[in-house]
Design a protein around this motif. Structure first.
Motif, short mmCIF file in Angstrom:
data_model
loop_
_atom_site.label_atom_id
_atom_site.label_comp_id
_atom_site.label_asym_id
_atom_site.label_seq_id
_atom_site.Cartn_x
_atom_site.Cartn_y
_atom_site.Cartn_z
N GLY A 133 32.80 -14.12 53.01
CA GLY A 133 34.06 -14.18 52.28
C GLY A 133 34.61 -15.59 52.19
N GLU A 134 34.58 -16.34 53.27
CA GLU A 134 35.08 -17.72 53.26
C GLU A 134 34.22 -18.62 52.36
N TYR A 135 32.93 -18.44 52.44
CA TYR A 135 32.01 -19.23 51.63
C TYR A 135 32.24 -18.95 50.14
N ILE A 136 32.37 -17.67 49.80
CA ILE A 136 32.59 -17.29 48.41
C ILE A 136 33.97 -17.77 47.95
N LEU A 149 32.16 -12.49 42.47
CA LEU A 149 32.46 -13.25 43.68
C LEU A 149 33.91 -13.05 44.11
N GLN A 150 34.82 -13.00 43.14
CA GLN A 150 36.23 -12.77 43.47
C GLN A 150 36.41 -11.38 44.09
N LYS A 151 35.70 -10.41 43.58
CA LYS A 151 35.77 -9.06 44.15
C LYS A 151 35.23 -9.05 45.58
N ILE A 187 33.66 -21.30 46.90
CA ILE A 187 32.97 -21.41 45.60
C ILE A 187 33.92 -21.07 44.47
N VAL A 188 34.66 -19.97 44.60
CA VAL A 188 35.59 -19.55 43.56
C VAL A 188 36.68 -20.60 43.37
N VAL A 237 35.29 -23.49 41.38
CA VAL A 237 35.12 -23.12 39.96
C VAL A 237 36.47 -23.10 39.27
N GLU A 238 37.50 -22.56 39.91
CA GLU A 238 38.82 -22.50 39.28
C GLU A 238 39.44 -23.87 39.12
N LYS A 239 39.17 -24.80 40.04
CA LYS A 239 39.67 -26.16 39.92
C LYS A 239 39.03 -26.89 38.75
#
Length: 96
Positions: free
Chosen positions: A82-85, A70-72, A88-89, A92-94
């Motif tokens: 891209g904005e949606y992903i 997803l980061q890629k 999400i990323v 997840v990182e939070k």
């Protein structure tokens, strides 16, 4: 005398065949396990623990791979996706 010896040989051969069949079918272990309830409990407990650990590791690896993918995809700058992903990323990182 000769008939008695012949019967003994036949009986020995039958016993050896039966023994071989039981060994190939692991009947000795099966009977031992069925007779020992503690061993059944211990084996199932250990198997359950290792299954749980395996599932945990598997889910972690798959999730990590998905996050990396997803980061890629975010770096590709695909307009809508891209904005949606990215959201999400970020979520997840939070949660780390």
């Amino acid at each position: 005398m000769f008939i008695k010896k012949k019967r003994m040989n036949l009986l020995n051969q039958s016993i050896q065949k039966l023994s071989k069949i039981l060994e190939e079918g692991n009947f000795v272990e099966l009977i031992y396990i069925l007779g020992n309830k503690k061993e059944i409990i211990v084996r199932n407990l250990i198997a359950g623990i290792f299954r749980g650990i395996g599932i945990g590791i598997g889910v972690t690896v798959i999730t990590a791979i998905l996050v990396i993918l997803l980061q890629k995809m975010v770096t590709l700058n695909i307009p809508i996706i891209g904005e949606y992903i990215a959201d999400i990323v970020e979520i997840v990182e939070k949660s780390r």
